[in-house]
Scaffold this motif. Sequence first.
Motif, mmCIF file in Angstrom:
data_model
loop_
_atom_site.group_PDB
_atom_site.id
_atom_site.type_symbol
_atom_site.label_atom_id
_atom_site.label_comp_id
_atom_site.label_asym_id
_atom_site.label_seq_id
_atom_site.Cartn_x
_atom_site.Cartn_y
_atom_site.Cartn_z
ATOM 1 N N ASP A 308 2.307 -9.999 10.287
ATOM 2 C CA ASP A 308 1.649 -9.634 9.044
ATOM 3 C C ASP A 308 2.637 -8.809 8.211
ATOM 4 O OD1 ASP A 308 0.156 -8.601 7.017
ATOM 5 O OD2 ASP A 308 -1.522 -7.938 8.277
ATOM 6 N N SER A 309 3.151 -9.404 7.112
ATOM 7 C CA SER A 309 4.200 -8.720 6.352
ATOM 8 C C SER A 309 3.664 -7.551 5.527
ATOM 9 C CB SER A 309 4.997 -9.691 5.475
ATOM 10 O OG SER A 309 4.144 -10.354 4.598
ATOM 11 N N LYS A 310 2.349 -7.399 5.480
ATOM 12 C CA LYS A 310 1.810 -6.219 4.786
ATOM 13 C C LYS A 310 1.825 -5.025 5.732
ATOM 14 C CE LYS A 310 -0.832 -8.238 1.146
ATOM 15 N NZ LYS A 310 -1.147 -9.639 1.592
ATOM 16 N N LYS A 311 1.684 -5.328 7.012
ATOM 17 C CA LYS A 311 1.605 -4.282 8.029
ATOM 18 C C LYS A 311 3.002 -3.869 8.529
ATOM 19 C CE LYS A 311 -1.192 -3.934 12.083
ATOM 20 N NZ LYS A 311 -1.923 -4.780 13.031
ATOM 21 N N LYS A 313 7.367 -4.012 8.359
ATOM 22 C CA LYS A 313 8.570 -4.219 7.528
ATOM 23 C C LYS A 313 9.754 -4.207 8.490
ATOM 24 C CE LYS A 313 7.254 -4.217 3.150
ATOM 25 N NZ LYS A 313 6.026 -4.915 3.542
#
Length: 348
Positions: A308-311, A313
């Motif tokens: 999940d690239s929002k969660k 980095k």
Amino acid sequence: MKEQLEQLKNKVLEEIKKIQDPKLLGNLEKEYLGRKGKLTKILRKIKDVSAELRPVVGKLANEIKKDVSAAFQEAEIKLKTRYQNSSEFFDPTLPGIVPPSGHLHPITQMLERIWEVFRSMNYDLVLGPEIENDYYNFQALNVPPDHPARDMHDTFYLKGARGVKRERGKYGDLLLRTHTSSISQVRTMEKRKPPIRIMATGKCYRRDDDISHTPMFHQFDGIAIDHNITFADLKGTLHYAMRELLEEEVKVRFRISYFPFVEPGAEFDVTCTICGGRGCPTCKGTGWLEMGGCGIIHPNVMKAAKYDSKKWKGFAFGFGVERPAMVKHRISDIRALFENDLRFLNQF
Ligand code: PHE
């Protein structure tokens, strides 16, 4: 005369046994069997023996001569082989033969140093296949077919790959991997859950061949994925690693650049260690040496690994292993590293 012969025989056999020196043995042989030798002299006298006794004495004399000659021959062989036969003679005081001992190749030495530096920052080493497929080498790294970035990664495709393509579905043709990003990003990301810190290393292949490129070379890739990773973490990591690897107080410079699998992306350089940054032929007068590429992992790569690239980095970087080895040892032609000339390799 018979007795005389027997006596002589016993005497010479006795003397032969005592002799230790091949030269003295030769002298003794002359003394008995030479032209004026003792045995020869007796043999000459046989003609004076009475006709009846002559055949008997003659036979005996010949036999004795044969025996004595054989004894000399046997003794000579024994003396000559004595020093070669180690079970009989061994001199432990003689200096031994030192076997030539090898050492690690300068590339292996540099690899081990790189692993050491990154292990100290908690990176885990992963390896992957040198024969890679199109998916992991390109597509999962946001490089679709026909993408112009493939031009710089022209490599060797494997015969029969078309047949394999049908079988492997989305994985595509087989090729010799062009970078180790195929291991660190996606291939390992698929298998592990974040947070992760991994380093990937190994041989890579590209259609390149000149003073600073060989068709086979080594790369090192690293990624770190966590909740709050930023470009500043990447800068700090590379700065620390470069100083440790080159064992000099180098500066690190970042230049904005394009790699499809990172955004933003950059190339990073270090101060030229040869001229100290003043400018020289090695750094083409710039004072900087190009080391590799880096950046923040692209959302498409995160997606390919089902992260999940929002969660999460993460940053990624990659560089060649030959470059720091050449800078450290002041080697001007990369090809020297793979010619296996011991006069060259023994210097490191
Ligand atoms: N894989 C890139 C190359 O071989 C280097 C790189 C790695 C760039 C990771 C950005 C991030 O050129």
